[in-house]
Design an enzyme around this catalytic site. Structure first.
Site, short mmCIF file in Angstrom:
data_model
loop_
_atom_site.label_atom_id
_atom_site.label_comp_id
_atom_site.label_asym_id
_atom_site.label_seq_id
_atom_site.Cartn_x
_atom_site.Cartn_y
_atom_site.Cartn_z
N HIS A 71 0.84 -1.19 0.00
CA HIS A 71 0.00 0.00 0.00
C HIS A 71 0.88 1.25 0.00
CE1 HIS A 71 -2.79 -2.71 2.64
NE2 HIS A 71 -2.82 -3.08 1.36
N TYR A 134 3.13 2.55 13.56
CA TYR A 134 3.56 3.59 12.63
C TYR A 134 2.89 4.93 12.96
CZ TYR A 134 -0.54 1.64 10.11
OH TYR A 134 -1.78 1.14 9.78
#
Length: 471
Positions: A71, A134
């Protein structure tokens, strides 16, 4: 899992531009371990962009072999491991010569990696109970998913060597259906928005950026500074900079009741809106200033001089400068006596010369001309060289002179006698006329922008080319 303790914080460039791998200091004892997962000051010192994260996400993966991706998201990410171990794979899916370039490595809690916008991200867990974390610098939304770029995990061109074959791994149905590289629409770079693109400076900016497809030009029809809808109809995270070449510049009309209202709306209220957007979305904001922010008492104006405007126009430009100055990434480009395509002083004098008219021209206002193409070139220079943010004076170089002296040069360049120019004082010229006060000294010190490597073209050279163009 074995973690290497007490490594120094280091950064390593990878084959994909902008992707940076970090070794993180992890401190352990009989109780477990501790690390500074994200330390802005230290990481900026190592060259990490100040990407201003706004959201922290955690992906927990129960079984080894869980595989997610590929992605490419419309924001930057700082990835690390809280527990377990992964095999990470990243593919550049941005437009450009490195499209399709791959980098792979294993990550444990002692490492982290920075992934810029448009680089495809994927990982495969190598241990059970792996937590993958993240930081991102934009908020996730349903709309944002439509701006992702995807690549199939099994793409034969990038040929990622997954430690656990994909046939044995845990994949989502969506990830299995992503396109091969030949069918991927590369993510376009962020754009620079130029406002006021149909004015004198706007047209010069169109010319200087004509080969840069990341520039979006908007005239009033596409972006009306005084319409609230203009500010809400764009996805500002798709931009990296705003260049505001739009302004209300009718100096004399600004002294009227209606002109004052429009001047403040365009030069101040609209600039405030653009400043807020720039701060919120971490954009570079370029705004044009004027010698009219000064009273002209100083013979040479530096960037540090305090504001002292004489009229409404100068007041609005000074207020706009103050607003822009609080934007962390800003360039205030201060200029004077602008000459561009369309009606301007040089062109008017050339027409009068050809008609044999000897005009009265002010001889006690002193400054330098600034051709719009050189303002545009200066703006491009500041942005592309990454010059320190702040205020920069920008005019053409050469000797300071009066409007009457400029008029005489125009007459001579078009083959007419400039001796007949009637030099008059500002007071005499505007006697019995409704006019705004003017600064008598408008010469701007060019030392600061010169230090960035920009060389201003002499105004005489530019005027020669403007009036007597050569093939």
């Amino acid at each position: 899992m074995s973690i290497e303790f007490s490594k120094p914080l280091t950064a390593t460039e990878t084959p994909i531009p902008g992707v940076v791998l970090f070794d993180l200091p992890v401190h352990g004892d009989n109780r477990g371990w501790f690390k500074e997962n994200w330390q802005r000051e230290k990481m900026l010192a190592l060259g990490l962009p100040d990407f201003k994260p706004v959201q922290n996400n955690v992906s927990f993966n129960e079984k080894a072999g869980t595989t997610r991706g590929i992605h490419a998201e419309p924001w930057d990410k700082f990835i690390s491991i809280a527990s377990g171990k992964i095999f990470g794979a990243w593919v550049d899916l941005r437009m450009g010569p490195t499209f399709g370039r791959v980098f792979t490595t294993t990550l444990d809690p002692s490492q982290a990696i920075f992934i810029p916008r448009g680089v495809g991200n994927a990982f495969q867990t190598l241990e059970d109970d792996t937590s993958y974390t993240y930081l991102v610098n934009d908020h996730w939304s349903e709309d944002a998913q439509g701006r992702y770029t995807f690549l199939n995990l099994a793409d034969e061109t990038v040929a990622i060597n997954w430690p656990i074959p994909l046939s044995c791994a845990e994949l989502s149905d969506k990830d299995k259906l992503h396109p091969r590289l030949d069918d991927v629409a590369a993510m376009a770079p962020k754009k620079t928005l130029v406002l006021g693109a149909n004015g004198q400076l706007g047209r010069a900016l169109r010319e200087v950026f004509k080969d840069d497809h990341s520039i979006e030009f908007c005239g009033r029809a596409e972006f009306d500074l005084n319409s609230a809808e203009s500010y809400t109809s764009r996805i500002w995270s798709n931009y990296t900079a705003i260049i505001n070449a739009a302004a209300y510049t009718a100096v004399d009309d600004a002294e009227s009741k209606e002109g004052r209202r429009i001047a403040w709306a365009t030069n101040v209220s609209a600039v405030a809106r653009l400043a807020r957007i720039s701060i919120r979305h971490d954009l570079t904001f370029v705004n044009i200033s004027s010698d009219y922010v000064f009273d002209g008492e100083q013979k040479l104006h530096t960037e540090e001089e305090s504001f002292s405007p004489l009229g409404v126009y100068g007041q609005t430009k000074a207020a706009g400068d103050a607003l822009v100055s609080v934007v962390p990434k800003h360039y205030i480009v201060r200029t004077s006596w602008v000459i561009g395509e369309g009606a301007n002083f040089v062109r008017t004098m050339a027409v009068l010369a050809k008609r044999g008219i000897k005009p009265s021209v002010v001889n006690d206002q002193i400054g330098r001309l600034t051709f719009a193409e050189d303002i545009a070139a200066g703006i491009r220079h500041l942005i592309r060289t990454g010059a320190p943010y702040g205020t920069y004076n920008l005019t053409n170089a050469g000797t300071s002179e009066s409007w009457a002296a400029v008029a005489a040069k125009v007459f001579q360049l078009v083959g007419e006698d400039g001796q007949g120019i009637n030099g008059v004082s500002t007071e005499e010229y505007f006697r019995h006329k409704s006019a705004a006060p003017r600064p008598l000294n408008s010469t701007l010190d060019l030392g600061k922008i010169t230090e960035t490597g920009y060389s201003a073209v002499d105004s005489d050279v530019r005027m020669q080319n403007y009036l007597v163009p050569t093939d």
